[in-house]
Enzyme design. Structure first.
Site, mmCIF file in Angstrom:
data_model
loop_
_atom_site.group_PDB
_atom_site.id
_atom_site.type_symbol
_atom_site.label_atom_id
_atom_site.label_comp_id
_atom_site.label_asym_id
_atom_site.label_seq_id
_atom_site.Cartn_x
_atom_site.Cartn_y
_atom_site.Cartn_z
ATOM 1 N N GLU A 141 -63.305 5.669 -54.539
ATOM 2 C CA GLU A 141 -62.222 5.121 -55.359
ATOM 3 C C GLU A 141 -62.464 5.398 -56.835
ATOM 4 O OE1 GLU A 141 -62.309 1.166 -53.691
ATOM 5 O OE2 GLU A 141 -61.478 1.973 -51.830
ATOM 6 N N GLU A 146 -68.910 7.627 -46.584
ATOM 7 C CA GLU A 146 -67.629 6.949 -46.411
ATOM 8 C C GLU A 146 -66.513 7.993 -46.402
ATOM 9 O OE1 GLU A 146 -67.930 2.600 -47.877
ATOM 10 O OE2 GLU A 146 -67.477 3.837 -49.618
ATOM 11 N N HIS A 153 -68.509 5.768 -55.687
ATOM 12 C CA HIS A 153 -67.556 5.401 -54.628
ATOM 13 C C HIS A 153 -66.329 6.295 -54.742
ATOM 14 C CE1 HIS A 153 -64.711 3.117 -52.240
ATOM 15 N NE2 HIS A 153 -65.754 2.488 -51.706
ATOM 16 N N ASN A 205 -68.943 -4.559 -50.147
ATOM 17 C CA ASN A 205 -68.328 -4.134 -51.403
ATOM 18 C C ASN A 205 -67.022 -4.907 -51.556
ATOM 19 O OD1 ASN A 205 -67.120 -2.854 -53.531
ATOM 20 N ND2 ASN A 205 -66.925 -0.851 -52.532
ATOM 21 N N SER A 249 -63.708 1.062 -42.704
ATOM 22 C CA SER A 249 -63.128 0.276 -41.609
ATOM 23 C C SER A 249 -64.163 -0.256 -40.616
ATOM 24 C CB SER A 249 -62.041 1.088 -40.886
ATOM 25 O OG SER A 249 -60.972 1.388 -41.768
ATOM 26 N N GLY A 276 -60.254 1.414 -45.560
ATOM 27 C CA GLY A 276 -59.112 0.505 -45.608
ATOM 28 C C GLY A 276 -57.955 0.900 -44.702
ATOM 29 N N LYS A 316 -65.058 -4.908 -54.016
ATOM 30 C CA LYS A 316 -64.047 -4.195 -54.815
ATOM 31 C C LYS A 316 -63.435 -5.165 -55.840
ATOM 32 C CE LYS A 316 -63.585 -0.985 -51.042
ATOM 33 N NZ LYS A 316 -62.765 -0.006 -50.309
HETATM 34 P P1 13P Z 1 -63.211 -0.886 -45.821
HETATM 35 O O1 13P Z 1 -64.357 -1.466 -45.051
HETATM 36 O O2 13P Z 1 -62.243 -1.921 -46.334
HETATM 37 O O3 13P Z 1 -62.570 0.249 -45.093
HETATM 38 O O4 13P Z 1 -63.841 -0.247 -47.170
HETATM 39 C C1 13P Z 1 -64.935 0.581 -47.080
HETATM 40 C C2 13P Z 1 -65.463 0.819 -48.441
HETATM 41 O O5 13P Z 1 -64.852 1.494 -49.248
HETATM 42 C C3 13P Z 1 -66.739 0.188 -48.796
HETATM 43 O O6 13P Z 1 -67.245 0.705 -49.987
#
Ligand code: 13P
Length: 247
Positions: free
Chosen positions: A97, A165, A95, A11, A210, A171, A13
């Site tokens: 976010e 997740e 997601h 992803n 992560s 992150g 982002k």
């Molecule tokens: P990270 O791997 O950067 O922690 O992000 C995970 C994520 O949100 C994937 O959708």
């Protein structure tokens, strides 16, 4: 019942412009004959060019979100049909976010899933608890509630996956312990089987948050983990390939 074919999806982002297509190409060139399905979900501006650049390779291209309507007056939004038209084969929905930043509810996510199915896209539906919810002992309740609320019955018999997740692991460099990941994945599996019957044992349940080359082997081999949804570490071919090769 056959075990799910693992899916490892990147992803990106809100990262990546034209120059990043070379990184996607390097990922496709390095994948080889790994046992997983592999996907990259770039920003929508790259969907079409990446689909063309990776055409004929093992790597699928996906979207990061899609509207629940097929078309209309929704300034700035993108429909599942548009993503499919641009070459996407799957789409991340719900997601954290988007749930947190755009107040997406389970109902909105379920409607987005229906739109994805209408467009022929494979949904990757995200669920996960916040740190507050985990500390309050509510992780399983929150996650299984999101699974029930975000997956419409229309998914029965369709190809889709779930990504667990934990919000606090995204992150941050922090990951749950392997037993904690397994506990949540088992609860998700039980909920899927309740909702869709024994066929749901073939649905891959991805872990996200992560994931990096150094922890990928342990995570990807945990019980009921059927792949990974990778953020930051999917932006660099060497790191993403390191995760893929850990399977
Ligand atoms: P990270 O791997 O950067 O922690 O992000 C995970 C994520 O949100 C994937 O959708």
């Amino acid at each position: 019942m056959t075990a799910p074919t693992p899916l490892i999806a990147g992803n990106w982002k809100m990262n990546g412009a034209s120059a990043a297509l070379a990184e996607a190409k390097a990922i496709a060139d390095g994948v080889g004959d790994c046992p997983a399905r592999v996907a990259i979900c770039p920003p929508a501006t790259l969907t079409h060019r990446m689909s063309q650049a990776l055409d004929g390779s093992k790597v699928l291209v996906g979207g990061q979100d899609a509207h629940w309507d097929d078309a209309g007056a929704f300034t700035g939004d993108i429909s599942a049909e548009m993503l499919a038209d641009a070459g996407a084969k799957l789409v991340i929905l719900g997601h954290s976010e988007r749930r947190a930043g755009w107040r997406e509810t389970d109902e909105m996510v379920a409607n987005k899933v229906k739109a994805a199915l209408r467009a022929g896209l494979e949904p990757v539906v995200c669920v996960g608890e916040t740190l507050e919810e985990r500390d309050a002992g509510k992780a399983l309740q929150v996650v299984t509630g999101q699974v029930r609320g975000s997956l419409p019955q229309e998914l029965a018999g369709k190809t889709f996956s779930i990504a667990y997740e934990p919000v606090w692991a995204i992150g941050t460099g922090r990951t749950p312990t392997t037993p904690d990941i397994e506990e949540v994945h088992r609860a998700i599996r039980a909920t899927l089987v309740e909702m869709f019957g024994e066929a749901a044992r073939g649905v891959p349940i991805l872990y996200g948050g992560s994931v990096k080359p150094s922890n990928a082997t342990e995570i990807l081999h945990a019980a009921e983990v059927g792949g990974a949804l990778v953020g930051g570490a999917s932006l660099k071919a060497a790191d993403f390939l390191g995760i893929i090769r850990a399977l």
